[in-house]
Design an enzyme around this catalytic site. Sequence first.
Site, PDB file in Angstrom:
ATOM      1  N   GLY A 187       8.058   0.186  16.062  1.00 42.46           N
ATOM      2  CA  GLY A 187       7.036   0.958  16.769  1.00 42.46           C
ATOM      3  C   GLY A 187       7.397   2.409  17.044  1.00 42.46           C
ATOM      4  O   GLY A 187       6.933   2.984  18.026  1.00 42.46           O
TER       5      GLY A 187
ATOM      6  N   ASN B  80       6.376   4.914  15.301  1.00 40.31           N
ATOM      7  CA  ASN B  80       5.122   5.670  15.151  1.00 40.31           C
ATOM      8  C   ASN B  80       4.216   5.473  16.359  1.00 40.31           C
ATOM      9  O   ASN B  80       3.531   6.401  16.780  1.00 40.31           O
ATOM     10  CB  ASN B  80       4.410   5.268  13.855  1.00 40.31           C
ATOM     11  CG  ASN B  80       5.001   5.979  12.658  1.00 40.31           C
ATOM     12  OD1 ASN B  80       4.824   7.189  12.496  1.00 40.31           O
ATOM     13  ND2 ASN B  80       5.731   5.247  11.840  1.00 40.31           N
TER      14      ASN B  80
ATOM     15  N   MET C  18       2.312  -5.013   9.134  1.00 48.00           N
ATOM     16  CA  MET C  18       2.703  -5.628   7.874  1.00 48.00           C
ATOM     17  C   MET C  18       1.879  -6.872   7.525  1.00 48.00           C
ATOM     18  O   MET C  18       2.301  -7.685   6.708  1.00 48.00           O
ATOM     19  CB  MET C  18       4.201  -5.980   7.908  1.00 48.00           C
ATOM     20  CG  MET C  18       5.100  -4.759   8.081  1.00 48.00           C
ATOM     21  SD  MET C  18       4.876  -3.531   6.766  1.00 48.00           S
ATOM     22  CE  MET C  18       5.945  -2.204   7.330  1.00 48.00           C
TER      23      MET C  18
ATOM     24  N   ILE D 123      -1.841  -8.396   6.152  1.00 45.80           N
ATOM     25  CA  ILE D 123      -3.038  -7.987   5.394  1.00 45.80           C
ATOM     26  C   ILE D 123      -4.276  -8.095   6.271  1.00 45.80           C
ATOM     27  O   ILE D 123      -4.458  -9.091   6.990  1.00 45.80           O
ATOM     28  CB  ILE D 123      -3.192  -8.871   4.129  1.00 45.80           C
ATOM     29  CG1 ILE D 123      -2.109  -8.497   3.130  1.00 45.80           C
ATOM     30  CG2 ILE D 123      -4.586  -8.757   3.522  1.00 45.80           C
ATOM     31  CD1 ILE D 123      -1.960  -9.459   1.973  1.00 45.80           C
TER      32      ILE D 123
ATOM     33  N   HIS E 171       1.711   5.869   5.685  1.00 44.85           N
ATOM     34  CA  HIS E 171       2.513   5.323   4.584  1.00 44.85           C
ATOM     35  C   HIS E 171       3.683   6.269   4.307  1.00 44.85           C
ATOM     36  O   HIS E 171       3.498   7.488   4.239  1.00 44.85           O
ATOM     37  CB  HIS E 171       1.652   5.152   3.330  1.00 44.85           C
ATOM     38  CG  HIS E 171       2.413   4.548   2.193  1.00 44.85           C
ATOM     39  ND1 HIS E 171       2.676   3.190   2.121  1.00 44.85           N
ATOM     40  CD2 HIS E 171       3.015   5.113   1.119  1.00 44.85           C
ATOM     41  CE1 HIS E 171       3.400   2.956   1.036  1.00 44.85           C
ATOM     42  NE2 HIS E 171       3.608   4.099   0.416  1.00 44.85           N
TER      43      HIS E 171
HETATM   44  C1  GAR Z   1       6.946   3.296   8.891  1.00 45.77           C
HETATM   45  O1  GAR Z   1       7.861   3.976   8.095  1.00 45.77           O
HETATM   46  C2  GAR Z   1       5.616   3.196   8.195  1.00 45.77           C
HETATM   47  O2  GAR Z   1       5.301   4.317   7.435  1.00 45.77           O
HETATM   48  C3  GAR Z   1       5.853   1.998   7.322  1.00 45.77           C
HETATM   49  O3  GAR Z   1       6.559   1.097   8.142  1.00 45.77           O
HETATM   50  C4  GAR Z   1       7.347   1.824   9.076  1.00 45.77           C
HETATM   51  C5  GAR Z   1       7.069   1.308  10.467  1.00 45.77           C
HETATM   52  O4  GAR Z   1       7.969   1.852  11.399  1.00 45.77           O
HETATM   53  N1  GAR Z   1       4.607   1.456   6.832  1.00 45.77           N
HETATM   54  C6  GAR Z   1       4.451   0.998   5.592  1.00 45.77           C
HETATM   55  O5  GAR Z   1       5.338   0.930   4.782  1.00 45.77           O
HETATM   56  C7  GAR Z   1       3.038   0.555   5.269  1.00 45.77           C
HETATM   57  N2  GAR Z   1       2.850   0.431   3.850  1.00 45.77           N
HETATM   58  P1  GAR Z   1       7.676   1.835  12.966  1.00 45.77           P
HETATM   59  O6  GAR Z   1       7.370   0.392  13.371  1.00 45.77           O
HETATM   60  O7  GAR Z   1       8.964   2.331  13.570  1.00 45.77           O
HETATM   61  O8  GAR Z   1       6.520   2.766  13.242  1.00 45.77           O
END
Ligand code: GAR
Length: 209
Positions: free
Chosen positions: A12, A14, A91, A93, A110
């Site tokens: 989390g 982001n 993650m 769908i 992404h």
């Molecule tokens: C991030 O790097 C995001 O861009 C990626 O998962 C990570 C989540 O990190 N998403 C994907 O790859 C989607 N295709 P977080 O839980 O620390 O935000």
Amino acid sequence: MLNIAVLVSGGGTNLQALIDAQQQEKIPGGKLALVLSSKPDAYALKRAEQAGIPTLVLSRKSFHEQKAYDEALVEALEQAKIDLVVLAGFMTIIGDSVIDRFRNRILNVHPSLIPSFCGEGFYGLRVHEAALARGVKVTGATVHFVNEICDGGPIVLQKPVAVQEGDTPEILQHRVMEEAEWEILPKAVALFCQGRLEVINGIVHCREE
Ligand code: GAR
């Protein structure tokens, strides 16, 4: 004020960038109203609780079929009167019915410059492994609207990040997050909440203030 739901599955960071942006009043017109996790033990849930944001866990495993999961998802989003859905490391769908119900109202971050290193199988660390294996010298991050094509929706914002000699997938992942994702995701959410994004023929146009 638009209600924002952030869908998460992991650490989390982001989500944290969005929480920080909200606290710094960088998302005028928007309010983080719900954090929904596909995993009960996601650290993102703790971040939400600390920020006082309501949380909900919807695990795909608890549902027999995709249709039932999608219905539960839409119900939860509607109950919280959500206007914008943000996929931040989600993650699981989501089905076409959810995408259709929230057309051009679902943003995804992404960790590459789409159309490179995206689509089915490209998520998390795998994206950075593929970028390093190909030897690209520039990668980055993309925020896009979600449509029925995996990572194929209209692009809102992108930011490049340099690959450096000696990078491991983990090091590159962290640099892409720090230099790109944590910046462009809150920015895209703010633009949406200010009503400045318009999608015409699959292309996102950003109106001047
Ligand atoms: C991030 O790097 C995001 O861009 C990626 O998962 C990570 C989540 O990190 N998403 C994907 O790859 C989607 N295709 P977080 O839980 O620390 O935000």
